[in-house]
Design an enzyme around this catalytic site. Structure first.
Site, short mmCIF file in Angstrom:
data_model
loop_
_atom_site.label_atom_id
_atom_site.label_comp_id
_atom_site.label_asym_id
_atom_site.label_seq_id
_atom_site.Cartn_x
_atom_site.Cartn_y
_atom_site.Cartn_z
N GLU A 173 0.82 -1.22 0.00
CA GLU A 173 0.00 0.00 0.00
C GLU A 173 0.85 1.27 0.00
OE1 GLU A 173 -2.66 -1.19 -0.58
OE2 GLU A 173 -3.05 -2.96 0.64
N ASP A 348 -0.60 -1.01 -10.09
CA ASP A 348 -0.99 -2.39 -9.79
C ASP A 348 -0.88 -3.19 -11.09
OD1 ASP A 348 -2.39 -4.77 -9.35
OD2 ASP A 348 -3.79 -3.85 -7.96
#
Length: 528
Positions: A173, A348
């Site tokens: 994250e 991502d």
């Protein structure tokens, strides 16, 4: 995840990722290599993902998934042809051909995607980086030993599966906390303000050379994707176009560097609202034909799902070519304007192919375009190797790439109960681990499975899913399962009550969650 059912949240998720993203990426890398076009992608594969892709049962699960998809696609053709949706037959044919081609690629690799990526790196085509073992949210873990364990397992598993020590780390994250007084909010006044080493110190100790952060950690801007969050002016403006040398809270510079995500370049690729993925010709993610599960429509524009028009693969390919051309010009213009040395645009991996179906094609077109342009693509390791010692040194502020740019996506009113369970688990685990590690085979086997269960319980995905409200029941169930397993095994170790029932449970859990086969080596490394 393997061995936790198939649908909706089991092995189908893993198979979708392989079909949508990883196989198309391997196919594109093969094509670019044949064309002798450089494609120096820095690709992060988390240890828990790598373990699942390398597991023998993944092959049979993926084969079964693809056979079901192929059967459904083949069955859709006559039904479409005999209905008012006959104009969609070419799109269904496109899907059947794609499924057939990628299944053939999978079989040509003997189902071993990990070795395929490893060979690309061996040939200097890409760079593979690692992460924390289960993508645990490192800044919120109660014990430094837990942070070190997450990183140690990540390094060890990368070496085991990819054959080399990782240079770079993808922080889960993008969550970072500098050194200073910190403790679990519920830990009490004595412990709550104890000094804790910064995440940078843990990364340096684990042998990493670089990691990635969101731009607001160095320039105090808003977290990307959340423009409604106002920026704090405290740190002033710092350019994101430098790989900064990171100084610890003690103002000692590590041989450790932070790449900063460029907001401008990232938004072009990441944002459906402002960037390329929302193009009218691209595949619409949210409209699916049942029961065959085919996506046959394109984005079309700002219309509801009923107004979506049929997908045109050729038109979509033309859009990827145009967008690659535009993105190359964005990079060139940015490089010319800022006069700095690097533009970092991390994403991502499953954005490409899964969420943005044409994303892998866009990447391939981009590298073809850059091969004729003045912008030189490099891996992160290559950039660090070029004059790292002359880079400016800074201290980073606390933050993540989540909403609000802080930790609130993972620690909030909805998720506080998970941490109130994890923090005592950490304490009890590290209280019993040294003795169990020095014990006999049974104690070591129980400790190994307790470690796996604790690491899986620490995955940041559970809090994120709960916070978003999507599949929250599933995340709660999985978190409860892993926590309960770890708690029970740690309790057995603490009470010296390892009976036959405990060993049978350890054996069963080893089949279900048998990740990280050498996990005790990392535990021993942390304990010292």
């Amino acid at each position: 995840m393997l061995h936790h059912g198939r649908w909706p949240h089991g092995s189908v998720w893993l198979s979708e990722a392989a079909f949508d993203s990883y196989l198309p990426l391997i196919e594109a890398l093969q094509q670019l290599e044949t064309e002798r076009v450089a494609s120096p992608i820095t690709l992060g594969i988390t240890p828990v993902l790598a373990n699942q892709l390398a597991h023998p049962s993944f092959i049979s699960e993926f084969e079964a998934y693809m056979e079901r998809r192929l059967e459904s696609a083949a069955g859709a053709l006559p039904h479409l042809a005999a209905s008012a949706d006959a104009p969609l037959v070419p799109v269904a044919t496109f899907w059947h051909e794609r499924l057939t081609r990628l299944l053939a690629l999978f079989r040509s690799l003997n189902g071993d995607l990990i070795t395929a990526f490893r060979k690309f790196e061996d040939r200097g085509r890409i760079e593979l980086i690692s992460s924390a073992a289960t993508h645990g949210f490192l800044p919120l873990l109660a014990r430094d030993e837990s942070i070190r364990l997450q990183l140690a397992v990540g390094v060890a598993e990368h070496k085991r599966l990819f054959g080399r020590t990782p240079t770079g780390c993808w922080l889960p994250e993008c969550a970072y906390r500098p050194g200073g007084p910190w403790g679990p909010p519920a830990a009490g006044p004595g412990r709550a303000r104890a000094y804790r080493a910064g995440i940078d110190e843990h990364l340096a100790a684990a042998g990493y050379r670089y990691f990635f952060v969101d731009s607001h950690l160095v320039r105090a801007g808003a977290a990307l994707g959340y423009p409604d969050i106002e920026a704090s002016p405290e740190l002033g403006e710092r350019t994101p176009y430098v790989a900064y040398r990171v100084a610890s809270s003690q103002r000692r510079a590590h041989d450790l560097y932070a790449f900063v995500r460029d907001p401008k370049a990232s938004a072009q690729v990441w944002s459906r609202a402002e960037g390329y993925p929302g193009d009218q010709w691209y595949l619409e993610f949210h409209k699916i034909r049942w029961p065959d599960g085919l996506r046959l429509w394109r984005v079309t524009g700002n219309v509801d799902l009923g107004g979506k028009k049929s997908y045109d693969p050729a038109a979509a390919t033309n859009s990827t070519r145009n967008h690659a051309e535009h993105f190359a010009s964005v990079l060139h213009e940015t490089a010319s304007q800022v006069h700095q040395d690097v533009i970092t645009a991390p994403f991502d991996a499953e954005l490409f192919g899964h969420w943005w179906f044409e994303g892998v094609d866009f990447l391939a077109q981009l590298y073809r375009r850059l091969s004729r342009d003045g912008v030189r693509p490099v891996t992160a390791r290559q950039h660090i190797a070029s004059g790292a010692k002359t880079r400016p040194t800074i201290q980073l502020t606390e933050g993540s790439w989540g909403k609000n740019g802080d930790f609130s996506m993972w620690l909030n009113d909805q998720t506080a109960w998970t941490w109130q369970r994890l923090w005592p688990l950490e304490e009890s685990y590290w209280a019993v681990a040294p003795k169990a590690l020095a014990g006999g085979p049974k104690a070591r086997a129980v400790l190994a499975q307790a470690t796996r269960a604790m690491l899986l319980a620490q995955a940041s995905d559970w809090q994120f899913i709960i916070s978003t409200g999507e599949a929250g029941d599933y995340a709660t169930q999985r978190f409860d399962e892993h926590c309960a397993q770890a708690e029970d095994l740690v309790r057995a170790l603490g009470h010296d009550t390892i009976d036959d029932a405990t060993m049978h449970r350890v054996e069963a859990l080893g089949v279900q969650d048998g990740v990280f086969p050498d996990v005790l080596r990392s535990v021993a490394e942390v304990i010292g």
